[in-house]
Write a protein that holds these residues in place. Structure first.
Motif, PDB file in Angstrom:
ATOM      1  N   GLY A  86      17.013 -24.776   1.806  1.00 27.37           N
ATOM      2  CA  GLY A  86      17.829 -24.900   3.005  1.00 27.37           C
ATOM      3  C   GLY A  86      18.085 -26.367   3.289  1.00 27.37           C
ATOM      4  N   PRO A  87      18.860 -26.670   4.338  1.00 24.06           N
ATOM      5  CA  PRO A  87      19.263 -28.052   4.616  1.00 24.06           C
ATOM      6  C   PRO A  87      18.233 -28.869   5.380  1.00 24.06           C
ATOM      7  CG  PRO A  87      20.287 -26.574   6.192  1.00 24.06           C
ATOM      8  CD  PRO A  87      19.546 -25.703   5.222  1.00 24.06           C
ATOM      9  N   GLY A  88      17.235 -28.236   5.965  1.00 22.69           N
ATOM     10  CA  GLY A  88      16.287 -28.943   6.815  1.00 22.69           C
ATOM     11  C   GLY A  88      15.256 -29.734   6.040  1.00 22.69           C
ATOM     12  N   GLN A  89      14.655 -30.709   6.711  1.00 23.93           N
ATOM     13  CA  GLN A  89      13.630 -31.538   6.088  1.00 23.93           C
ATOM     14  C   GLN A  89      12.388 -30.735   5.713  1.00 23.93           C
ATOM     15  OE1 GLN A  89      13.748 -34.971   5.181  1.00 23.93           O
ATOM     16  NE2 GLN A  89      15.893 -34.348   5.409  1.00 23.93           N
ATOM     17  N   ASN A  90      12.143 -29.648   6.386  1.00 21.11           N
ATOM     18  CA  ASN A  90      10.981 -28.802   6.097  1.00 21.11           C
ATOM     19  C   ASN A  90      11.318 -27.586   5.248  1.00 21.11           C
ATOM     20  OD1 ASN A  90       8.809 -30.204   7.521  1.00 21.11           O
ATOM     21  ND2 ASN A  90       9.992 -29.740   9.375  1.00 21.11           N
ATOM     22  N   ASP A  91      12.532 -27.559   4.702  1.00 25.84           N
ATOM     23  CA  ASP A  91      12.939 -26.460   3.818  1.00 25.84           C
ATOM     24  C   ASP A  91      12.594 -26.768   2.372  1.00 25.84           C
ATOM     25  OD1 ASP A  91      14.034 -24.854   5.842  1.00 25.84           O
ATOM     26  OD2 ASP A  91      15.919 -25.963   5.783  1.00 25.84           O
ATOM     27  N   ARG A  92      11.550 -27.518   2.145  1.00 26.69           N
ATOM     28  CA  ARG A  92      11.192 -27.945   0.784  1.00 26.69           C
ATOM     29  C   ARG A  92       9.739 -28.394   0.779  1.00 26.69           C
ATOM     30  NH1 ARG A  92      15.743 -32.041   0.676  1.00 26.69           N
ATOM     31  NH2 ARG A  92      16.490 -30.539   2.189  1.00 26.69           N
ATOM     32  N   GLY A  93       9.196 -28.567  -0.414  1.00 26.76           N
ATOM     33  CA  GLY A  93       7.856 -29.098  -0.546  1.00 26.76           C
ATOM     34  C   GLY A  93       6.762 -28.055  -0.400  1.00 26.76           C
ATOM     35  N   LEU A  94       5.538 -28.543  -0.242  1.00 28.28           N
ATOM     36  CA  LEU A  94       4.365 -27.667  -0.168  1.00 28.28           C
ATOM     37  C   LEU A  94       3.602 -27.882   1.123  1.00 28.28           C
ATOM     38  CD1 LEU A  94       3.062 -27.908  -3.860  1.00 28.28           C
ATOM     39  CD2 LEU A  94       4.477 -26.106  -2.839  1.00 28.28           C
ATOM     40  N   SER A  95       4.316 -28.153   2.198  1.00 29.01           N
ATOM     41  CA  SER A  95       3.675 -28.200   3.501  1.00 29.01           C
ATOM     42  C   SER A  95       3.264 -26.790   3.912  1.00 29.01           C
ATOM     43  CB  SER A  95       4.634 -28.765   4.548  1.00 29.01           C
ATOM     44  OG  SER A  95       5.705 -27.850   4.773  1.00 29.01           O
ATOM     45  N   ARG A  96       2.347 -26.708   4.867  1.00 32.81           N
ATOM     46  CA  ARG A  96       1.963 -25.402   5.378  1.00 32.81           C
ATOM     47  C   ARG A  96       3.169 -24.671   5.957  1.00 32.81           C
ATOM     48  NH1 ARG A  96      -2.586 -22.806   6.697  1.00 32.81           N
ATOM     49  NH2 ARG A  96      -2.431 -21.179   8.279  1.00 32.81           N
ATOM     50  N   LYS A  97       3.995 -25.386   6.704  1.00 29.55           N
ATOM     51  CA  LYS A  97       5.167 -24.767   7.318  1.00 29.55           C
ATOM     52  C   LYS A  97       6.063 -24.132   6.256  1.00 29.55           C
ATOM     53  CE  LYS A  97       9.336 -25.876  10.017  1.00 29.55           C
ATOM     54  NZ  LYS A  97       9.287 -24.684  10.910  1.00 29.55           N
ATOM     55  N   HIS A  98       6.384 -24.896   5.207  1.00 31.34           N
ATOM     56  CA  HIS A  98       7.312 -24.372   4.209  1.00 31.34           C
ATOM     57  C   HIS A  98       6.697 -23.225   3.419  1.00 31.34           C
ATOM     58  CE1 HIS A  98      10.762 -24.181   1.670  1.00 31.34           C
ATOM     59  NE2 HIS A  98      10.109 -24.558   0.588  1.00 31.34           N
ATOM     60  N   ILE A  99       5.426 -23.333   3.064  1.00 31.91           N
ATOM     61  CA  ILE A  99       4.782 -22.256   2.302  1.00 31.91           C
ATOM     62  C   ILE A  99       4.750 -20.962   3.108  1.00 31.91           C
ATOM     63  CG2 ILE A  99       2.559 -21.455   1.395  1.00 31.91           C
ATOM     64  CD1 ILE A  99       2.058 -24.350   0.456  1.00 31.91           C
ATOM     65  N   MET A 100       4.331 -21.033   4.360  1.00 29.58           N
ATOM     66  CA  MET A 100       4.184 -19.817   5.161  1.00 29.58           C
ATOM     67  C   MET A 100       5.540 -19.166   5.446  1.00 29.58           C
ATOM     68  SD  MET A 100       0.981 -19.882   5.106  1.00 29.58           S
ATOM     69  CE  MET A 100       0.485 -18.460   6.079  1.00 29.58           C
ATOM     70  N   GLU A 101       6.562 -19.975   5.644  1.00 25.59           N
ATOM     71  CA  GLU A 101       7.903 -19.423   5.864  1.00 25.59           C
ATOM     72  C   GLU A 101       8.501 -18.902   4.562  1.00 25.59           C
ATOM     73  OE1 GLU A 101       9.070 -22.232   9.713  1.00 25.59           O
ATOM     74  OE2 GLU A 101       9.857 -22.730   7.723  1.00 25.59           O
ATOM     75  N   SER A 102       8.231 -19.607   3.470  1.00 26.98           N
ATOM     76  CA  SER A 102       8.845 -19.235   2.186  1.00 26.98           C
ATOM     77  C   SER A 102       8.278 -17.946   1.626  1.00 26.98           C
ATOM     78  CB  SER A 102       8.665 -20.367   1.170  1.00 26.98           C
ATOM     79  OG  SER A 102       9.393 -21.506   1.560  1.00 26.98           O
ATOM     80  N   ILE A 103       6.976 -17.728   1.771  1.00 27.17           N
ATOM     81  CA  ILE A 103       6.421 -16.483   1.233  1.00 27.17           C
ATOM     82  C   ILE A 103       7.033 -15.290   1.941  1.00 27.17           C
ATOM     83  CG2 ILE A 103       4.378 -16.554   2.733  1.00 27.17           C
ATOM     84  CD1 ILE A 103       4.607 -15.083  -0.841  1.00 27.17           C
ATOM     85  N   ASP A 104       7.219 -15.373   3.252  1.00 26.14           N
ATOM     86  CA  ASP A 104       7.825 -14.250   3.978  1.00 26.14           C
ATOM     87  C   ASP A 104       9.262 -14.020   3.527  1.00 26.14           C
ATOM     88  OD1 ASP A 104       5.517 -13.736   5.402  1.00 26.14           O
ATOM     89  OD2 ASP A 104       6.124 -14.902   7.157  1.00 26.14           O
ATOM     90  N   ALA A 105      10.005 -15.100   3.322  1.00 23.81           N
ATOM     91  CA  ALA A 105      11.399 -14.960   2.878  1.00 23.81           C
ATOM     92  C   ALA A 105      11.463 -14.377   1.471  1.00 23.81           C
ATOM     93  CB  ALA A 105      12.094 -16.314   2.928  1.00 23.81           C
ATOM     94  N   SER A 106      10.567 -14.815   0.594  1.00 26.90           N
ATOM     95  CA  SER A 106      10.551 -14.275  -0.771  1.00 26.90           C
ATOM     96  C   SER A 106      10.228 -12.789  -0.777  1.00 26.90           C
ATOM     97  CB  SER A 106       9.536 -15.038  -1.632  1.00 26.90           C
ATOM     98  OG  SER A 106       9.995 -16.334  -1.937  1.00 26.90           O
ATOM     99  N   LEU A 107       9.266 -12.395   0.043  1.00 28.76           N
ATOM    100  CA  LEU A 107       8.896 -10.979   0.092  1.00 28.76           C
ATOM    101  C   LEU A 107      10.063 -10.128   0.589  1.00 28.76           C
ATOM    102  CD1 LEU A 107       5.236 -11.148   1.466  1.00 28.76           C
ATOM    103  CD2 LEU A 107       5.994 -10.907  -0.913  1.00 28.76           C
ATOM    104  N   ARG A 108      10.810 -10.636   1.550  1.00 24.87           N
ATOM    105  CA  ARG A 108      11.984  -9.883   2.026  1.00 24.87           C
ATOM    106  C   ARG A 108      13.011  -9.727   0.914  1.00 24.87           C
ATOM    107  NH1 ARG A 108      11.265 -13.104   6.703  1.00 24.87           N
ATOM    108  NH2 ARG A 108      12.909 -14.533   6.012  1.00 24.87           N
ATOM    109  N   ARG A 109      13.286 -10.805   0.212  1.00 22.82           N
ATOM    110  CA  ARG A 109      14.297 -10.733  -0.857  1.00 22.82           C
ATOM    111  C   ARG A 109      13.830  -9.843  -2.005  1.00 22.82           C
ATOM    112  NH1 ARG A 109      15.051 -16.327   0.813  1.00 22.82           N
ATOM    113  NH2 ARG A 109      13.434 -17.010  -0.643  1.00 22.82           N
ATOM    114  N   LEU A 110      12.560  -9.901  -2.320  1.00 20.77           N
ATOM    115  CA  LEU A 110      12.020  -9.107  -3.431  1.00 20.77           C
ATOM    116  C   LEU A 110      11.721  -7.659  -3.037  1.00 20.77           C
ATOM    117  CD1 LEU A 110       9.645 -11.831  -4.888  1.00 20.77           C
ATOM    118  CD2 LEU A 110      11.566 -10.785  -6.111  1.00 20.77           C
ATOM    119  N   GLN A 111      11.836  -7.355  -1.756  1.00 23.63           N
ATOM    120  CA  GLN A 111      11.609  -6.001  -1.243  1.00 23.63           C
ATOM    121  C   GLN A 111      10.207  -5.497  -1.605  1.00 23.63           C
ATOM    122  OE1 GLN A 111      14.907  -3.196  -1.823  1.00 23.63           O
ATOM    123  NE2 GLN A 111      16.224  -4.889  -2.441  1.00 23.63           N
TER     124      GLN A 111
END
Length: 333
Positions: A86-111
């Motif tokens: 995504g375009p935001g500064q926290n839409d990348r990397g391995l911060s806690r914020k990005h990891i916790m948000e990304s796993i939920d988004a991946s699970l939604r896409r992967l059903q």
């Protein structure tokens, strides 16, 4: 299909894994992607590797739809986090914020409710490693991932993560996903010895060197139309380093070896990486079902010492073993 443990974990995976970096959501239409996944399933492949960044998150969604209706317990689904989604500064990397948000988004896409393996797609030099590992550990504790792995980490980075995990009681890394092929052997010097000692298995990508080891690229000739070398969606820059006449001439000399074994060039290349006992699986991609059916025939193939020597005698002069101690070019996947 043959199966191997992923490192010293109890998880068994198909030694040929299906990956969708440059295909799903990008290079091929969805119907073709679904046909490739069906072919993989028909051939006994149970392990599927993707990442949130592939095709701008579309690859995960395509894979999720392609696997819809399959028995979840019979699959091993892997994905990754790190690159911008995504375009935001926290839409990348391995911060806690990005990891916790990304796993939920991946699970939604992967059903799916969980992934079998969640991988750090690169090492993050801007985030404390303790923060990253605690976030991954929480993902496991929450049941959103069963195991944790890394992709394209240097040996010293893996060692540092293992030390912290042991000190803090976190789940340990069980896998490494590096580039590895007859032509690219960077992991052999440091990553593989550390991994063997620590119980980490390799899930290797590009075992066919972006298609170069199929022999379809000929010295002194332009790349075939429609090949990865002519692709403008991320493949051409990766394959270009192999498109040198000295490399291509050597690759052509592998053809008699493959023919003597009754293998295609691609099957020989995939079988070669599987001879390394630290390799748990080789990832293959495909834009057509017949490519899946061809590559899967490398499963269970044993190359004896004489064959391995013949291969080395041919290819050794053009092998990359130590490009500045990096695990691989800092590119995707």
């Amino acid at each position: 299909m043959e199966f191997r443990h992923l490192g010293r974990s109890g998880l068994k995976i198909s030694e040929i894994a299906y990956g969708n970096w440059l295909t799903h959501g990008s290079q091929v239409e969805e119907d073709a992607a679904h046909a490739c996944v069906r072919a993989a399933l028909d051939e006994g492949i149970t392990t599927f590797d993707t990442a949130d960044v592939y095709a701008g998150t579309r690859a995960e969604a395509v894979l999720g739809r392609a696997l819809e209706g399959q028995r979840r317990e019979g699959l091993e689904i892997f994905t990754k986090v790190y690159w911008p989604t995504g375009p935001g500064q926290n839409d990348r990397g391995l911060s806690r914020k990005h990891i916790m948000e990304s796993i939920d988004a991946s699970l939604r896409r992967l059903q799916t409710d969980y992934v079998d393996l969640y991988q750090a797609h690169r090492f993050d030099y801007e985030t404390p490693l303790e923060e990253t590992l605690r976030a991954f550990d929480d993902v496991v504790r929450q049941g959103k991932a069963l195991y944790i792995g890394v992709s394209e980490w240097r040996a010293e980075e893996i060692a540092q993560a293992l030390k912290i995990a042991d000190e803090m009681g976190f789940d340990r890394i069980i896998s490494s996903q590096p580039q590895y092929s007859m032509l690219w052997r960077v992991i052999e010097e440091e990553v593989v010895p550390l991994s063997e000692k620590e119980g980490i298995g390799q899930i290797v990508w590009s075992p066919i060197a972006q298609g170069v080891l199929t022999g379809k690229y000929k010295p002194g000739q332009p790349p075939p139309a429609g090949s990865r070398a002519t692709d403008d969606k991320g493949g051409s820059d990766m394959v270009s380093r192999w498109l040198q006449d000295d490399v291509l001439t050597r690759v052509q000399q592998l053809e008699p070896i493959a023919a003597d074994l009754g293998l295609s060039m691609a099957q020989l290349a995939v079988a070669w990486v599987l001879q390394n006992p630290n390799v748990s699986a080789a990832i293959v991609g495909a834009s057509r079902p017949e490519q899946v059916r061809d590559n899967v025939k490398a499963a269970g193939v044993t190359l004896d010492a004489d064959v391995m020597k013949r291969i080395d005698d041919v290819i050794a002069p053009v092998v990359t073993r130590d490009p500045g101690k990096t695990a691989s070019p800092r590119k995707r996947p």
